[in-house]
Enzyme design. Structure first.
Site, PDB file in Angstrom:
ATOM      1  N   ALA A 134       0.807  -1.215   0.000  1.00  0.00           N
ATOM      2  CA  ALA A 134       0.000   0.000   0.000  1.00  0.00           C
ATOM      3  C   ALA A 134       0.848   1.276   0.000  1.00  0.00           C
ATOM      4  O   ALA A 134       0.415   2.315  -0.499  1.00  0.00           O
ATOM      5  CB  ALA A 134      -0.933  -0.016   1.206  1.00  0.00           C
ATOM      6  N   THR A 180       0.439   5.541  -1.561  1.00  0.00           N
ATOM      7  CA  THR A 180       0.013   6.676  -0.709  1.00  0.00           C
ATOM      8  C   THR A 180       0.276   8.006  -1.422  1.00  0.00           C
ATOM      9  O   THR A 180      -0.467   8.961  -1.250  1.00  0.00           O
ATOM     10  CB  THR A 180       0.725   6.669   0.664  1.00  0.00           C
ATOM     11  OG1 THR A 180       2.131   6.645   0.465  1.00  0.00           O
ATOM     12  CG2 THR A 180       0.309   5.483   1.506  1.00  0.00           C
ATOM     13  N   ARG A 214      -3.361  -1.784   7.209  1.00  0.00           N
ATOM     14  CA  ARG A 214      -2.858  -3.139   7.470  1.00  0.00           C
ATOM     15  C   ARG A 214      -3.983  -4.137   7.380  1.00  0.00           C
ATOM     16  O   ARG A 214      -4.987  -4.018   8.058  1.00  0.00           O
ATOM     17  CB  ARG A 214      -2.257  -3.213   8.868  1.00  0.00           C
ATOM     18  CG  ARG A 214      -0.972  -2.453   8.916  1.00  0.00           C
ATOM     19  CD  ARG A 214       0.051  -3.107   9.809  1.00  0.00           C
ATOM     20  NE  ARG A 214       1.287  -2.384   9.644  1.00  0.00           N
ATOM     21  CZ  ARG A 214       1.872  -1.725  10.620  1.00  0.00           C
ATOM     22  NH1 ARG A 214       1.377  -1.752  11.823  1.00  0.00           N
ATOM     23  NH2 ARG A 214       2.974  -1.070  10.384  1.00  0.00           N
ATOM     24  N   HIS A 225      -3.725  -9.967  -3.901  1.00  0.00           N
ATOM     25  CA  HIS A 225      -4.955  -9.795  -3.117  1.00  0.00           C
ATOM     26  C   HIS A 225      -6.148  -9.429  -3.986  1.00  0.00           C
ATOM     27  O   HIS A 225      -7.165  -8.970  -3.484  1.00  0.00           O
ATOM     28  CB  HIS A 225      -4.739  -8.749  -2.010  1.00  0.00           C
ATOM     29  CG  HIS A 225      -3.714  -9.190  -0.998  1.00  0.00           C
ATOM     30  ND1 HIS A 225      -3.141  -8.339  -0.081  1.00  0.00           N
ATOM     31  CD2 HIS A 225      -3.170 -10.406  -0.758  1.00  0.00           C
ATOM     32  CE1 HIS A 225      -2.283  -9.019   0.676  1.00  0.00           C
ATOM     33  NE2 HIS A 225      -2.272 -10.259   0.273  1.00  0.00           N
ATOM     34  N   SER A 273       5.693  -1.775   1.893  1.00  0.00           N
ATOM     35  CA  SER A 273       4.895  -2.809   2.570  1.00  0.00           C
ATOM     36  C   SER A 273       5.370  -2.955   4.003  1.00  0.00           C
ATOM     37  O   SER A 273       6.576  -2.969   4.262  1.00  0.00           O
ATOM     38  CB  SER A 273       5.029  -4.148   1.845  1.00  0.00           C
ATOM     39  OG  SER A 273       4.344  -5.157   2.580  1.00  0.00           O
ATOM     40  N   SER A 274       4.408  -3.090   4.906  1.00  0.00           N
ATOM     41  CA  SER A 274       4.773  -3.308   6.314  1.00  0.00           C
ATOM     42  C   SER A 274       5.304  -4.722   6.521  1.00  0.00           C
ATOM     43  O   SER A 274       5.860  -5.032   7.556  1.00  0.00           O
ATOM     44  CB  SER A 274       3.559  -3.074   7.204  1.00  0.00           C
ATOM     45  OG  SER A 274       2.501  -3.923   6.821  1.00  0.00           O
TER      46      SER A 274
HETATM   47  P1  NAD Z   1       0.461  -1.639   4.998  1.00  0.00           P
HETATM   48  O1  NAD Z   1      -0.544  -0.547   5.071  1.00  0.00           O
HETATM   49  O2  NAD Z   1       0.440  -2.692   6.028  1.00  0.00           O
HETATM   50  O3  NAD Z   1       1.930  -1.023   5.005  1.00  0.00           O
HETATM   51  C1  NAD Z   1       2.288   0.055   4.177  1.00  0.00           C
HETATM   52  C2  NAD Z   1       3.733   0.411   4.491  1.00  0.00           C
HETATM   53  O4  NAD Z   1       4.129   1.400   3.581  1.00  0.00           O
HETATM   54  C3  NAD Z   1       3.922   0.966   5.903  1.00  0.00           C
HETATM   55  O5  NAD Z   1       5.015   0.306   6.524  1.00  0.00           O
HETATM   56  C4  NAD Z   1       4.235   2.452   5.656  1.00  0.00           C
HETATM   57  O6  NAD Z   1       5.172   2.958   6.580  1.00  0.00           O
HETATM   58  C5  NAD Z   1       4.818   2.421   4.261  1.00  0.00           C
HETATM   59  N1  NAD Z   1       4.594   3.635   3.472  1.00  0.00           N
HETATM   60  C6  NAD Z   1       3.496   4.410   3.412  1.00  0.00           C
HETATM   61  N2  NAD Z   1       3.658   5.392   2.511  1.00  0.00           N
HETATM   62  C7  NAD Z   1       4.916   5.237   2.007  1.00  0.00           C
HETATM   63  C8  NAD Z   1       5.665   5.935   1.030  1.00  0.00           C
HETATM   64  N3  NAD Z   1       5.172   7.000   0.392  1.00  0.00           N
HETATM   65  N4  NAD Z   1       6.907   5.484   0.752  1.00  0.00           N
HETATM   66  C9  NAD Z   1       7.433   4.418   1.405  1.00  0.00           C
HETATM   67  N5  NAD Z   1       6.756   3.721   2.332  1.00  0.00           N
HETATM   68  C10 NAD Z   1       5.513   4.124   2.612  1.00  0.00           C
HETATM   69  O7  NAD Z   1       0.362  -2.209   3.519  1.00  0.00           O
HETATM   70  P2  NAD Z   1       0.635  -3.659   2.962  1.00  0.00           P
HETATM   71  O8  NAD Z   1       1.904  -4.195   3.498  1.00  0.00           O
HETATM   72  O9  NAD Z   1       0.436  -3.541   1.491  1.00  0.00           O
HETATM   73  O10 NAD Z   1      -0.571  -4.532   3.556  1.00  0.00           O
HETATM   74  C11 NAD Z   1      -1.855  -3.962   3.683  1.00  0.00           C
HETATM   75  C12 NAD Z   1      -2.993  -4.677   3.011  1.00  0.00           C
HETATM   76  O11 NAD Z   1      -4.000  -3.743   2.654  1.00  0.00           O
HETATM   77  C13 NAD Z   1      -2.655  -5.380   1.762  1.00  0.00           C
HETATM   78  O12 NAD Z   1      -3.320  -6.580   1.851  1.00  0.00           O
HETATM   79  C14 NAD Z   1      -3.258  -4.550   0.630  1.00  0.00           C
HETATM   80  O13 NAD Z   1      -3.932  -5.425  -0.262  1.00  0.00           O
HETATM   81  C15 NAD Z   1      -4.315  -3.724   1.275  1.00  0.00           C
HETATM   82  N6  NAD Z   1      -4.356  -2.302   0.830  1.00  0.00           N
HETATM   83  C16 NAD Z   1      -4.223  -1.970  -0.467  1.00  0.00           C
HETATM   84  C17 NAD Z   1      -4.227  -0.636  -0.853  1.00  0.00           C
HETATM   85  C18 NAD Z   1      -4.054  -0.293  -2.301  1.00  0.00           C
HETATM   86  O14 NAD Z   1      -4.448  -1.066  -3.165  1.00  0.00           O
HETATM   87  N7  NAD Z   1      -3.445   0.853  -2.613  1.00  0.00           N
HETATM   88  C19 NAD Z   1      -4.372   0.364   0.094  1.00  0.00           C
HETATM   89  C20 NAD Z   1      -4.528   0.002   1.416  1.00  0.00           C
HETATM   90  C21 NAD Z   1      -4.512  -1.344   1.769  1.00  0.00           C
END
Ligand code: NAD
Ligand code: ZN
Length: 279
Positions: free
Chosen positions: A52, A56, A64, A149, A223-224
């Site tokens: 994710a 952002t 998460r 996903h 990704s976290s």
């Molecule tokens: P997560 O939200 O758990 O982790 C996101 C990570 O990205 C965090 O550690 C954060 O510190 C970091 N981050 C945020 N903005 C950043 C940036 N600009 N540059 C670098 N790092 C940055 O996301 P995940 O690990 O993908 O797991 C979350 C779940 O939620 C997944 O299953 C995903 O499918 C879903 N999800 C998807 C979306 C999307 O499609 N864009 C959005 C939200 C959640």
């Protein structure tokens, strides 16, 4: 393991195994990323694993847990969704209001940088946990993006499996339907994303594992690394002799395994990387 380039600035930015990494500022001096660039240039087959955090900067909040932010209001279980009409109505009401923002989101410089690396032949594939379709929107061919996903841009009948573009179902919601059902079998519809407790799409998982086994470098971005089984893919890749680079705003549990880790913003870091690869 990457060799430290000997430049003190490198240690601040792209710390090697076990050393602390200082945050990368938004405007990046290319020299700060020398360990990452060196590793990428030495790796003919790079695979990106994204979460994710890469989106952002496109205005999509991170979150998460499988299923994602677009279902944040009520992350249901599959059983609950199947049996409870209230759950389905709440879900579709959430989608009616939230999907337009997702549909309007645009790829950011990070997505575009990965697409440039793919077009130049450096990136063999992208494994993404995201459901937003922004890697494809940035120009990476569909077949090279593995959506672990699922995708929020498709809607699927839970009974017969028929799939529709999400925009068509959105039109039905806008026209007043509160709980759209399958036109063929009357079954319940849902976005083609995975829910808590649901297995990953088997083909996507198989393709992701194959990519992890066949890469020289796994580039992990935004990704976290706490959601399984996606978080296990870097471990598989490393066991198959790949190097690992992690670019993330915050530390992750896999940082100790990384050959290079960058604490910073995905977009600016990937832009510099893609430009350097083109040199
Ligand atoms: P997560 O939200 O758990 O982790 C996101 C990570 O990205 C965090 O550690 C954060 O510190 C970091 N981050 C945020 N903005 C950043 C940036 N600009 N540059 C670098 N790092 C940055 O996301 P995940 O690990 O993908 O797991 C979350 C779940 O939620 C997944 O299953 C995903 O499918 C879903 N999800 C998807 C979306 C999307 O499609 N864009 C959005 C939200 C959640
Ligand atoms: Zn059906």
């Amino acid at each position: 393991m990457i060799v430290n380039q000997g430049d003190p600035e490198n240690q601040a930015a792209g710390a090697t195994h076990g050393q602390p990494a200082a945050p990368i500022p938004p405007a990046i001096d290319r020299r700060l990323l020398a360990p990452l660039i060196g590793l990428a240039k030495a790796s003919p087959r790079i695979v990106a694993l994204t979460g994710a955090g890469i989106s952002t900067e496109s205005g999509i909040p991170d979150y998460r847990g499988p299923g994602g932010v677009w279902e944040r209001r009520s992350p249901p279980t599959l059983d609950d969704f199947r049996t409870n009409p209230e759950t389905r109505r709440a879900y579709w009401e959430g989608r009616r209001t939230s999907y337009p923002a997702l549909a309007a989101a645009q790829p950011n410089v990070g997505h575009l940088a990965l697409a440039a690396m793919a077009a130049a032949g450096h990136l063999t594939g992208v494994i993404t946990q995201n459901i937003d379709g922004l890697h494809q929107a940035a120009g990476i061919p569909e077949e090279r993006v593995i959506e672990l996903h699922g995708s929020a841009h498709r809607v699927r009948c839970l009974d017969c499996g028929t799939v529709w573009p999400a925009a068509e179902i959105q039109d039905r919601l806008t026209a007043g339907e509160s709980e759209p059902a399958c036109e063929h079998c009357g079954g319940p519809l849902r976005a083609a994303t995975i829910l808590f407790g649901e297995p990953l799409p088997p083909l996507a998982l198989q393709q992701a594992i194959a990519l992890a086994h066949g890469c020289d470098l796994m580039l992990i971005v935004g990704s976290s690394l706490v959601v399984r089984p996606a978080s296990q893919l870097p471990v598989l890749a490393q066991r198959a002799d790949a190097r690992l680079a992690i670019i993330n705003r915050t530390p992750t549990p896999l940082d100790p395994l990384a050959d290079v880790r960058i604490i910073g913003e995905a977009g600016p870091v990937l832009s510099v990387l893609a430009e350097s690869m083109a040199d």
